[in-house]
Design a protein around this motif. Structure first.
Motif: not given
Length: 988
Positions: A266-272, A838-840
């Motif tokens: 699984k790839l991580p996702f989201g802003a830190c 950008t989408v993330e």
């Protein structure tokens, strides 16, 4: 005469005072530009609709002129609108003031959320700006400013242009403009004041009204009422009560077993960090009249909760750190590295310590399993420890990946290694692979990556994670060496590689995936051949000819898959069969005896009649109702060798070789022979299965279109079918005829192999071992981008954001073009990754806003839908109106956010104020802050904007009543007044 002529010779120059100066040339150029753009004469558009400045289309056109050697750019900004009816236009133009003067009074577009600053300050729909062309240039001296203003005034007067003309003065960051607009008998002067510190008397409405009235200087008493529009903007920066919902992935959990190895897929996702830094609330009083409210340095009626109109905008964090974007970016960086795996890890893992140990069996056992006992299952852990020992020994330090991480990854990549039962390959490798969805199928096809359930895809994700969290480039090199060792182990022990579709390499996938599929094909062929040998040994005790007589359908299938690969020589045989001298001898003797016994050693001499007496071999099944032409026997489809699988680089290599043969007769013949290897093999199989057959029989099965049948009437008058070969088959020295004449009746299992699996497998293993981390990253980058796009699509489906759907389509289209070519440019790859980031960020913003506005906590469905719509609009639009202002559902939530933030601020202020004496407390605080204590729910406004309007005669009481407007903005570090004051130039 000479004396008289001397004075005349001195008078040689006559001063011509009509010669144009630089200033006159400049004015002429301005007029020329206005003429070119057809801005001459009166123009009247439709009344401005509400919100048109934001929703409408703005366009601009530019030209360049110069004053001596100083360059200016002239830009025309205008709102695209339909022109009004001609009849109505003619009526209104008579004695009408210019359009821009009328726009000064229009209240439909006050405080537009996104517009040119002059549009915001003056409400203009069309204007021309003259500014220094170079960004660093500026008109600073007062004399030059006046000269420019004089120039535009003359140009407007000469051309009759009614569009406002501005000149930019001072440094560009100050956005200082002076301008003028002229009409029939009227003129508007656009003036501006820009200060860093605001005088205290101008921080409130009453002080600004005084300056507006004094500037107008209206001689009438009482003064006509002044219309007022006020906007106060409050900024919320403190989100302490709302924790950012994104949690970074727990790396320890990956190894600790809490989440399990599947987390590697699984790839991580989201802003830190929180991607929303500020919320700006604008409270607006759009229509006020002087005297209705009080706003001075002591008291203010402007309570934001009571404002009739609320609008909100959010300020996004600049380039928030996004996990998915960082993952892919870091992986792209590997592509730029030059080091080989050996340089990164020390000496090669494949360079054995075998210099001390001469026996090759020891070297081979070290590559696989050092234990002398038989292997009952894949031993990934032993492989890991062996490789780690070597790496440590050569480099004298700890290996990049610890055993737990490496074991977890390898078991994730090769789940069949966990199985307790031996892997004999009897089960299909496709059982564990679900059918890919249609969308994913087209994606890997478009990106030239690999299916999302394949080993290659999983390997790309694991390398991505290793690179980011577990040792960077060294970790990548280490895992790759372990992977190559595992590939060799599987080849040596006949274990199929999991996670790969069976069959020939899929040319729609990346080259690395094709290579792994090729290795799987080799393992499958070698395995089938080894099993076929065992079968043939057991069959030889019961039957001298292992033909079709006593076989079931299942065994025939095994024949087709496994017995097709027999060959007579030692060339290309598997290592296992080198020592198997008994089987080797039996096979060679069997071949020789068969050939002698069947009288086939004469080759071409044996005609169809002799061949008809041969025993049929290698039959698969009967071909419908077709019979042989000469004897009427049923036509049998033979067991044939499968064509050799090829990867795209081998195909390219082969096509280059064929192209180099040239167009000569010899070259063409050699090319035909190379291309007909498979055809010859099929002909030999067909002859063995159908003794006494002709070329026509073979063509009827192999290429039915080349056998033409016609209905003809025979001697007895009966209509019969007569067939013959097609014209291309009858060409002299035809390749098919030549091949048929040279073909011997040999069943597939006795033919020389078309596909040398041993050689091809070694080539693949060598290719894998030689890959640098940079090459590997290049191969797998399409898989990583594919995975990132799938992750983005998955996350977007939870949020349903229209703009994101559109961007994802653009990413897919862009990636399809870029990734289909070998070695795409880094710049284009960076553009794709930037789009993904950008989408993330947009999805992270949506989640941040949903958390802050509590969309999941709503009890009523209507309120929830309304809030979700509101959050969606905040992402899509520059500014969003709050339905019901402070009394609506969203308004109450915003109010509560500010109240909570104020409580935190007040409590910290109280703690800080304990140490201050009472006199200091009295002194501190500006008038704005002192007045703000009355409204404690909100902080002092970060911005105060006012628009004052009036229609009064200037400069004399009997002058024409004309629009007057003044805009004021006050922020913490900036104060600006922008005034448009009209005067009558006919009756003054």
């Amino acid at each position: 005469m000479a004396a008289d002529s001397e004075p005349e010779s001195e008078v040689f120059e006559i001063t011509d005072f009509t010669t144009a100066s630089e200033w006159e040339r400049f004015i002429s150029k301005v007029e020329e530009v206005l003429n070119d753009w057809k801005l001459i004469g009166p123009s009247l558009g439709k009344p401005l609709e509400k919100g048109i400045f934001t929703s409408g289309t703005w366009e601009e056109r530019s030209d360049e002129i110069s004053f001596a050697d100083f360059r200016f750019s002239v830009t025309h900004h205008y709102l695209v609108q339909e022109s009004p009816d001609k009849e109505r236009k003619d009526e209104e133009l008579e004695d009408a003031i210019p359009q821009s003067m009328q726009d000064l009074l229009c209240m439909n577009n006050d405080f537009p959320p996104r517009a040119h600053c002059l549009v915001r300050w003056y409400g203009l729909r069309e204007f021309v700006v003259i500014a220094p062309a170079a960004h660093s240039d500026a008109v600073l001296s007062e004399s030059k400013c006046n000269l420019l203003l004089s120039s535009i005034s003359i140009a407007l007067g000469n051309t009759g242009c009614q569009v406002p003309l501005f000149v930019q003065i001072h440094h560009k960051w100050r956005r200082m403009y002076m301008g003028e607009c002229q009409g029939p008998g009227v003129r508007t002067d656009f003036e501006m004041v820009h200060l860093r510190k605001v005088p205290s008397q101008y921080t409130h409405l009453s002080g600004l009204l005084d300056i507006f009235k004094s500037k107008i200087g209206c001689p009438l008493t009482p003064l006509p009422p002044v219309s007022i529009a006020i906007r106060l903007t409050y900024v919320l920066q403190d989100w302490q009560q709302y924790f950012w919902p994104q949690q970074p992935p727990d790396i320890d959990a990956l190894v600790g077993g809490e989440v399990g190895g599947l987390e590697f897929g699984k790839l991580p996702f989201g802003a830190c960090e929180d991607p929303i830094s500020e919320l700006h609330l604008a409270t607006t009083w759009p229509h006020l009249t002087e005297g209705i409210i009080v706003d001075n340095d002591v008291y203010s009626d402007l309570d934001p909760v009571q404002a009739p109109h609320w609008s909100v905008r959010v300020r996004k964090a600049d380039n928030p750190q996004c996990l998915l974007g960082d993952f892919v970016t870091e992986f792209l960086k590997i592509c730029r590295r030059k080091e080989s795996t050996d340089e990164i890890l020390g000496r090669s893992t494949f360079e054995e310590e075998g210099r001390e140990v001469a026996d090759i069996t020891h070297a081979l056992s070290k590559l696989t399993e050092p234990a002398p006992v038989p292997i009952h299952k894949l031993s990934v852990s032993n492989m890991v420890h062996t490789a780690k020992k070597k790496i440590r020994k050569h480099r004298g330090e700890e290996s990049p990946l610890n055993s737990d991480v490496l074991n977890t990854i390898l078991l994730f990549l090769f789940p069949d290694a966990v199985s307790e039962k031996p892997l004999d390959g009897t089960t299909s490798i496709d059982n564990s692979i679900p059918a890919p969805e249609a969308g994913d199928y087209t994606l890997y096809n478009q990106f030239k990556s690999a299916p999302s359930d394949s080993l290659t895809y999983k390997l790309a994700l694991c390398l991505c994670m290793i690179n980011f969290y577990h040792g960077g480039l060294k970790g990548v090199a280490h895992l790759w060496q372990e992977f190559v060792l595992e590939m060799r182990f599987r080849w040596e022990n006949n274990f199929l590689i999991p996670g790969l579709a069976s069959g020939s390499p899929d040319l729609r996938c990346c080259l690395l995936h094709q290579k792994l599929q090729m290795l799987n094909c080799c393992i499958e062929r070698k395995k089938a051949r080894d099993e076929g040998k065992k079968t043939s040994l057991s069959d030889s005790t019961t039957s001298a000819y292992p033909g079709d007589a006593g076989k079931t359908g299942g065994q025939l299938g095994l024949d087709h898959l496994r017995d097709t690969e027999k060959e007579k020589g030692e060339v290309g045989k598997s290592w296992d069969s080198w020592s198997d001298s008994e089987e080797e001898f039996f096979e060679c003797l069997s071949d020789t005896e068969d050939l002698k016994g069947n009288g086939q050693e004469s080759g071409k001499k044996g005609g169809p009649k002799e061949m008809a007496n041969l025993k049929p071999e290698g039959r698969l099944h009967q071909h419908g109702k077709l019979t042989l032409l000469h004897n009427g026997e049923p036509l049998y489809i033979p067991v044939t060798q499968e064509p050799a699988p090829m990867t795209e680089d081998l195909l390219e290599e082969q096509s280059e070789v064929l192209a180099k043969l040239g167009t000569s007769a010899e070259g063409a013949h050699l090319r035909a022979r190379m291309q007909s290897a498979c055809l010859l093999s099929d002909m030999e199989s067909f002859k063995a299965a159908n003794p006494g057959c002709f070329l026509e029989d073979f063509v009827r099965w192999y290429s039915p279109r080349d056998y033409i049948e016609e209905e003809v009437t025979d001697e007895k008058g009966n209509v019969v079918l007569k067939g013959e070969l097609s014209a291309r088959m009858k060409i002299p020295s035809n390749m098919w005829v030549e091949a048929w004449e040279t073909a011997k009746p040999v069943p597939a299992r006795r033919q020389r192999r078309l596909f040398d699996d041993t050689r091809e497998a070694e080539k693949v293993l060598h290719y894998l071992a030689m890959q640098k981390p940079a090459d590997l990253a290049r191969h797998l980058l399409p898989c990583v981008i594919h995975a990132a796009v799938l992750k983005v699509k998955e996350e977007e489906s939870l949020e349903n954001i229209p703009s994101v759907k559109k961007i994802i389509k653009q990413i897919i289209a862009h990636s399809s073009k870029v990734l289909h070519f070998p070695n795409p440019e880094d710049k284009k790859l960076e553009e794709i990754i930037l789009q993904i980031t950008t989408v993330e960020a947009i999805i992270a913003r949506a989640r941040s806003l949903k958390a802050k506005f509590g969309t999941e906590k709503c009890e009523h469905e209507e309120e929830k839908e309304g809030l979700e719509r509101f959050v969606s609009c905040l992402l899509e639009q520059p500014e969003v109106s709050v339905t019901g202002a402070g009394r609506g559902h969203a308004g109450r939530i915003i109010h509560k956010l500010f109240v909570n933030a104020q409580r935190l601020t007040e409590s910290s202020d109280e703690a800080a104020a304990v140490a201050l004496p009472e006199e200091e407390l009295k002194k501190s605080g500006c008038p704005e802050e002192r007045r703000q204590t009355l409204v404690s729910d909100f902080p002092p406004p970060a911005g105060r904007e006012l628009i004052l309007r009036a229609t009064v005669p200037r400069p004399a009481p009997y002058s024409k009543a004309l629009p007057q407007r003044m805009y004021s903005v006050l922020t913490k570090e900036d104060f600006r007044l922008a005034g448009a004051f009209s005067s009558d130039t006919s009756f003054f």
